[in-house]
Design a protein around this motif. Structure first.
Motif, PDB file in Angstrom:
ATOM      1  N   ILE A 190       6.507  87.783-108.392  1.00  0.00           N
ATOM      2  CA  ILE A 190       7.733  88.626-108.187  1.00  0.00           C
ATOM      3  C   ILE A 190       7.552  89.842-107.689  1.00  0.00           C
ATOM      4  O   ILE A 190       6.642  90.569-107.955  1.00  0.00           O
ATOM      5  N   TRP A 191       8.527  90.131-106.614  1.00  0.00           N
ATOM      6  CA  TRP A 191       8.474  91.577-106.026  1.00  0.00           C
ATOM      7  C   TRP A 191       9.788  92.392-106.821  1.00  0.00           C
ATOM      8  O   TRP A 191      10.926  91.874-106.519  1.00  0.00           O
ATOM      9  N   LEU A 192       9.559  93.646-107.509  1.00  0.00           N
ATOM     10  CA  LEU A 192      10.592  94.293-108.152  1.00  0.00           C
ATOM     11  C   LEU A 192      10.908  95.546-107.448  1.00  0.00           C
ATOM     12  O   LEU A 192       9.949  96.012-106.719  1.00  0.00           O
ATOM     13  N   ASP A 193      11.752  96.041-107.664  1.00  0.00           N
ATOM     14  CA  ASP A 193      12.208  97.690-107.110  1.00  0.00           C
ATOM     15  C   ASP A 193      12.185  97.554-105.793  1.00  0.00           C
ATOM     16  O   ASP A 193      11.440  98.166-104.947  1.00  0.00           O
ATOM     17  N   ALA A 194      12.775  96.402-105.331  1.00  0.00           N
ATOM     18  CA  ALA A 194      12.799  96.214-103.825  1.00  0.00           C
ATOM     19  C   ALA A 194      14.344  96.526-103.310  1.00  0.00           C
ATOM     20  O   ALA A 194      15.144  96.292-103.893  1.00  0.00           O
TER      21      ALA A 194
ATOM     22  N   VAL B 120      20.756  94.343-100.941  1.00  0.00           N
ATOM     23  CA  VAL B 120      20.917  94.367-102.202  1.00  0.00           C
ATOM     24  C   VAL B 120      20.067  95.485-102.525  1.00  0.00           C
ATOM     25  O   VAL B 120      18.817  95.437-102.474  1.00  0.00           O
ATOM     26  N   GLU B 121      20.522  96.602-103.312  1.00  0.00           N
ATOM     27  CA  GLU B 121      19.784  97.456-103.918  1.00  0.00           C
ATOM     28  C   GLU B 121      19.453  97.212-105.029  1.00  0.00           C
ATOM     29  O   GLU B 121      19.678  96.326-105.869  1.00  0.00           O
ATOM     30  N   ASP B 122      18.054  97.846-105.597  1.00  0.00           N
ATOM     31  CA  ASP B 122      17.470  97.447-106.790  1.00  0.00           C
ATOM     32  C   ASP B 122      17.344  95.835-106.865  1.00  0.00           C
ATOM     33  O   ASP B 122      17.781  95.143-107.926  1.00  0.00           O
ATOM     34  N   GLY B 123      16.706  95.282-105.779  1.00  0.00           N
ATOM     35  CA  GLY B 123      16.790  94.041-105.753  1.00  0.00           C
ATOM     36  C   GLY B 123      15.258  93.207-106.527  1.00  0.00           C
ATOM     37  O   GLY B 123      14.387  94.046-106.616  1.00  0.00           O
TER      38      GLY B 123
ATOM     39  N   THR C 224       3.231  90.227-110.411  1.00  0.00           N
ATOM     40  CA  THR C 224       4.278  91.172-110.377  1.00  0.00           C
ATOM     41  C   THR C 224       3.930  92.254-109.441  1.00  0.00           C
ATOM     42  O   THR C 224       3.016  92.870-109.537  1.00  0.00           O
ATOM     43  N   VAL C 225       4.820  92.453-108.450  1.00  0.00           N
ATOM     44  CA  VAL C 225       4.358  93.362-107.509  1.00  0.00           C
ATOM     45  C   VAL C 225       5.626  94.482-107.320  1.00  0.00           C
ATOM     46  O   VAL C 225       6.583  94.243-107.554  1.00  0.00           O
ATOM     47  N   ARG C 226       5.166  95.881-107.814  1.00  0.00           N
ATOM     48  CA  ARG C 226       6.406  96.890-107.721  1.00  0.00           C
ATOM     49  C   ARG C 226       6.476  97.554-106.494  1.00  0.00           C
ATOM     50  O   ARG C 226       5.335  97.798-105.885  1.00  0.00           O
ATOM     51  N   LEU C 227       7.495  97.614-105.756  1.00  0.00           N
ATOM     52  CA  LEU C 227       7.724  97.770-104.304  1.00  0.00           C
ATOM     53  C   LEU C 227       8.196  99.381-104.262  1.00  0.00           C
ATOM     54  O   LEU C 227       8.447  99.947-103.136  1.00  0.00           O
TER      55      LEU C 227
END
Ligand code: DI6
Ligand code: FE
Length: 400
Positions: free
Chosen positions: A6-10, A25-28, A55-58
């Motif tokens: 999952i990629w978060l903060d995208a 989509v902001e904060d996607g 989990t990947v934070r972008l």
């Protein structure tokens, strides 16, 4: 739900047609399972109790669909750099062709190359596209022009998908130019049509293309190629109206073509026919630039009539030695006045549509392949605005 990744903060550029504009989509969040998109949307709407193996934070990076280069002649032998020098010194494209250069010099080099040679020559070009986030590419034959060499080019193109993490869609462009051993274009077209069943049977091509032009093949000859393609169950596309208006756009539309490409000389009637048939306009600003063309494609007519617009590199050794889809977008803006939204959709959703692959790729929607380009940019316009700069942060193909 357990995701593979999952990629978060995208910040997502979904290009989902159900959303306005580019479907931002902001904060996607976007999640992959078995290579496909299992979730895409606001992080706040993730299903309760989700988990992920990774989990990947972008940190707010932008994510677009992986880019799609929907028109290339990437697999060929030799180089035409010397002809470019001759042209700079004043020789015309026709002078060079008469002296045995032009398309025919590439045909000679391609015929002399083995499948391994062709792959070796093509990989650096492919790698350049991949480095900019391209995850699907179309490759045409058309520099072999006899059965053995055309099959070899198509096999080499298929092999590229085993050498690199990329999806390769192939088109048989046997009707590209008249090879030197023929004098009769009708005979050559008959021989090209006769190759199509075997090419379809071996699944070497996904579509059939042709070059409909005064210096290539007539609308009647093109129609024969289209009929043969249809009989073999293959989709069609067309190099249409690039140097003159032979009403190639209309012809392509009448045959239900996936796309008509180039289109500088297409008239309003052609645009209307394309809109009605759902034929995508693939614009190729690299060839326009390289040939110092003056005639602009009828972009306003396409917009007015609702023709979908894609852009592509047309990567080929003669008229578009271009291996950058980002630069292509910039050219589409400066030369054709396409908007940022049109250009980003043009290398994702509309390029996928031009390949008949929109069900699987081209937008960020649940169920499609998780092919992503992640960018180190402040806003999407940067992808179009900069010249010769590659802000790709990461490329994801099939979720990995
Ligand atoms: N249109 C083009 O501009 C190229 N092929 C085509 O169908 C020309 C290809 C070449 O010069 O090698
Ligand atoms: Fe082309």
């Amino acid at each position: 739900m357990r995701y593979d990744r999952i990629w978060l903060d995208a910040r997502l550029v979904t290009v989902n047609p159900a959303l306005a504009g580019l479907g931002i989509v902001e904060d996607g969040a976007i999640a992959a399972k078995d290579g496909r998109i299992a979730y895409v949307g606001p992080a706040s709407d993730l299903p309760v109790g989700w988990s992920a193996a990774e989990t990947v934070r972008l940190d707010g990076s932008w994510v677009t669909p992986g880019l799609v280069d929907c028109h290339t002649h990437l697999v060929y032998g030799g180089s035409r750099a010397h002809e470019f020098e001759l042209r700079l010194a004043g020789a015309s494209y026709e002078d060079i062709a008469r002296a045995g250069g032009g398309i025919l010099s590439t045909v000679k080099a391609t015929r002399a190359a083995s499948e391994a040679d062709l792959i070796r020559a093509s990989l650096p070009r492919l790698d350049h596209l991949i480095a900019e986030g391209v995850t699907t590419i179309e490759v045409k034959s058309g520099y072999g022009l006899n059965r053995d060499s055309e099959l070899r080019v198509l096999r080499a193109a298929r092999r590229l998908a085993k050498e690199r993490p990329i999806d390769v869609v192939t088109s048989f462009l046997g009707a590209h130019a008249l090879p030197p051993e023929y004098t009769d274009k009708d005979q050559f077209i008959a021989d090209i049509c006769a190759m199509i069943p075997a090419i379809a049977g071996e699944k070497l091509a996904d579509a059939v293309d042709a070059f409909c032009e005064g210096i290539a093949f007539s609308p009647e000859q093109t129609a024969r190629v289209f009929e043969a393609a249809k009989a073999a169950g293959l989709a069609v596309k067309l190099h249409a109206d690039q140097l003159s208006n032979l009403h190639g756009a209309r012809l392509a539309a009448e045959h239900g073509a996936l796309s008509a490409d180039h289109l500088e000389y297409t008239d309003e009637g052609g645009a209307i026919a394309m809109a009605k048939a759902g034929t995508v306009a693939v614009l190729l600003p690299g060839a326009f630039y390289m040939l110092r063309e003056k005639q602009l494609p009828p972009v306003d007519a396409f917009r007015r009539h609702g023709v979908r617009i894609a852009v592509a590199t047309d990567c080929n050794p003669g008229t578009s030695p271009l291996t950058s889809l980002l630069l292509t977008m910039n050219m589409g803006a400066t030369l054709f006045r396409l908007t940022v939204d049109e250009l980003i959709a043009g290398v994702t959703r509309e390029a996928a549509r031009a390949l008949g692959r929109l069900n699987d790729i081209g937008t960020l929607e649940t169920g499609k392949w998780c092919d992503l380009a992640i960018w180190d940019i402040e806003r999407p316009a940067e992808l179009v605005y900069r010249i010769g700069f590659n802000p790709l942060f990461q490329r994801v193909w099939r979720g990995a």
